[in-house]
Design an enzyme around this catalytic site. Structure first.
Site, PDB file in Angstrom:
ATOM      1  N   LYS A  75      10.946   9.217 -28.825  1.00  0.00           N
ATOM      2  CA  LYS A  75      11.009   9.425 -30.269  1.00  0.00           C
ATOM      3  C   LYS A  75      10.006  10.508 -30.641  1.00  0.00           C
ATOM      4  O   LYS A  75       8.866  10.508 -30.155  1.00  0.00           O
ATOM      5  CB  LYS A  75      10.694   8.111 -30.994  1.00  0.00           C
ATOM      6  CG  LYS A  75      10.795   8.202 -32.511  1.00  0.00           C
ATOM      7  CD  LYS A  75      10.538   6.850 -33.166  1.00  0.00           C
ATOM      8  CE  LYS A  75      10.643   6.930 -34.679  1.00  0.00           C
ATOM      9  NZ  LYS A  75      10.426   5.614 -35.330  1.00  0.00           N
ATOM     10  N   SER A 150      13.875   3.869 -38.495  1.00  0.00           N
ATOM     11  CA  SER A 150      13.727   5.312 -38.360  1.00  0.00           C
ATOM     12  C   SER A 150      13.982   5.818 -36.940  1.00  0.00           C
ATOM     13  O   SER A 150      14.078   7.022 -36.722  1.00  0.00           O
ATOM     14  CB  SER A 150      12.309   5.706 -38.791  1.00  0.00           C
ATOM     15  OG  SER A 150      11.338   5.125 -37.932  1.00  0.00           O
ATOM     16  N   SER A 174      11.888  -0.509 -37.619  1.00  0.00           N
ATOM     17  CA  SER A 174      12.454   0.759 -37.144  1.00  0.00           C
ATOM     18  C   SER A 174      12.832   0.807 -35.674  1.00  0.00           C
ATOM     19  O   SER A 174      13.375   1.810 -35.212  1.00  0.00           O
ATOM     20  CB  SER A 174      11.487   1.911 -37.456  1.00  0.00           C
ATOM     21  OG  SER A 174      11.452   2.158 -38.839  1.00  0.00           O
TER      22      SER A 174
END
EC number: 6.3.5.7
Length: 495
Positions: A75, A150, A174
């Site tokens: 990420k 997210s 998330s």
């Protein structure tokens, strides 16, 4: 080869069925072919193949660890030396870190090969991955749908078999929510288990990194490498190192009479099964709970009475911490700087106005407001008091059960653009995950079914919540379900 789990890929590498370089090339080709999903912000074949060559050299010694040569996607909230680290924001669109985040370094030291940096909501603020400066991510199961956020890029990458595993972060859901929406497994460990050093901060008392993969077994293997004390993170927990795989495949109790989870008590919060839960999600969760009963578990009703307060509490505390953390991005030392400005103050204003997206600005404004003179006691301090009560409610529930289960989200993934004009509706989608984060507890999402009707191709995730430091047992419970079902093996059409 791309359908294999981490364990199966490691066996293939050991048996010389393929090399780390060949494996990396396979996934790089898949990433290129699936570019329209927009799951990745950056791919650098030269960097990836250099790591793969080093992994092959280690594999040839015959003394390589369990993760050597296996691909992973990071990420883009984890700073990574040699790569741009953007946090999905224009503010950091050209930022290159001089060091690796602890999570990145530990996985690299374990021999894993980075295939790219995944897309995400800007500064991890969002539930749909539509807030990224680099554009929205599509859900591989239904490209009209959001993948969750997210960590939507990481979830989409694993679901589409563009990487066998990925890192994610979870501040209010998330990891768990995109794992649910994208039909993969993801775990948020106990707060402090995984170092936040080098993780670009959103809300420091909530942020926690964790693994996202196809199965609980893969997540356990990854967590072995990711977790552990780090002196560079002041919130890192001093705990003995654990083997998170140690209970996998083991019965909950030795005298289980052939049922692997005999003796397990599963708490079902009545607040998680109210009128706001969609019928198709409820049906999938109910079917999963029946499977757990077949495995020997007992279902117990519990109560988490402050669940509905988790949304206002979270949206006071998280924006307050974000407004402080993001004050460092001023265009002076690093980050976007406006091309034209009159003076220093004008440069600050224009750089931040241009560099941050609408959702980030919204949360900075809210955070600055609740921390301002005259409102601190009424909002921030009050929210912290209720946060403590929420944590106490969980401890009361755990006196009656071993783990807590329920839905990850009230609905399956919604259409891209469906909630963009109504941030409150977006916030409400986190109702079942926020309280877990506020309490600092470990939680995970396990695929358990699909929606109905027009949503029949959109996955549903079962949330498993454990008490502090109980990740190994949670993973055991999730793994037992996955040994009895095949939801985690299903792939989007055409993958």
């Amino acid at each position: 080869m791309h359908e294999k789990s981490l364990t199966e890929l490691r066996a293939a590498l050991t048996a010389r069925e393929c090399s780390a370089v060949e494996l990396a090339q396979l996934y790089l080709k898949r990433i290129e072919a699936a570019n329209s999903l927009n799951a990745f912000i950056q791919v650098d074949p030269d960097l990836t193949l250099a790591q793969a060559k080093a992994a092959d050299a280690l594999l040839h010694t015959g003394h390589a660890g369990p993760l050597v040569g296996l691909p992973i996607a990071h990420k883009d909230v984890f700073v990574t030396k040699g790569w741009r680290s953007t946090a999905g924001s224009k503010m950091l669109s050209n930022y290159e870190s001089p060091f690796d985040a602890t999570v990145v370094a530990r996985l690299q030291n374990a021999g894993m090969v980075c295939v790219g940096k995944t897309n995400m909501d800007e500064f991890a603020m969002g539930s749909s991955n539509e807030n990224s400066y680099f554009g929205p991510v599509q859900n591989p199961w239904d490209v009209k749908a959001v993948p969750g956020g997210s960590s939507g890029g990481s979830a989409a990458a694993v679901a589409a078999r563009l990487a066998p595993a990925a890192t994610g972060t979870d501040t209010g859901g998330s990891i768990r929510q995109p794992a649910s929406f994208s039909g993969i497994t993801g775990i948020k460990p106990t707060y402090g288990r995984v170092s936040r050093y080098g993780m670009i901060a959103f809300a420091s008392s909530l942020d926690q990194g964790g693994p996202m993969a196809r199965s609980a077994a893969d997540c356990a293997t990854l967590l072995n490498a990711m977790a552990g004390f780090d002196g560079r993170d002041s919130t890192s927990l001093v705990r003995d190192d654990e083997d998170y795989t140690r209970y996998l495949g083991q019965p909950w109790k030795e005298d289980g009479a052939g049922k692997p989870l005999a003796g397990l008590r599963i708490g079902l919060p009545k607040e998680y099964f109210g009128a706001g839960l969609a019928d198709d999600v409820r049906a999938s969760i109910d079917a999963a709970l029946k499977q757990y009963e077949a495995l020997g578990a007992t279902l117990v009703e519990v109560s988490l009475p402050k669940t509905e307060l988790s949304i206002p509490v979270y949206y006071v505390i998280a924006p307050a911490e974000a407004s402080s953390n993001l004050s460092r991005f001023d265009g002076v030392r690093f980050g976007h700087r406006a091309a034209e400005y009159r003076d220093l103050l004008d440069m600050y204003k224009k750089s931040r106005a241009e560099g941050f997206g609408p959702e980030v600005k919204r949360r900075i404004l809210v955070g600055a407001y609740v921390l301002s003179h005259g409102y601190y006691d009424a909002y921030y301090l009050q929210a912290q008091k209720i946060r403590r009560i929420i944590a106490q409610d969980f401890q009361e529930a755990f006196r009656q059960c071993d783990v807590i289960m329920g839905p990850v989200a009230p609905t399956v993934a919604w259409d891209l653009g469906a909630k963009g004009d109504d941030p409150v509706q977006m916030y409400l989608a986190d109702i079942y995950t926020l309280s877990v984060s506020l309490a600092g507890l470990p939680g995970m999402s396990v695929p358990c079914g699909f929606g109905a009707g027009a949503n029949a191709q959109r996955p549903v995730g079962l949330q498993i919540i454990g008490n502090y430091f109980n990740e190994a047992r949670m993973l055991q419970v999730a793994d037992a379900f996955q040994r009895a079902t095949d939801w985690h093996r299903k792939a989007p059409a055409g993958v």
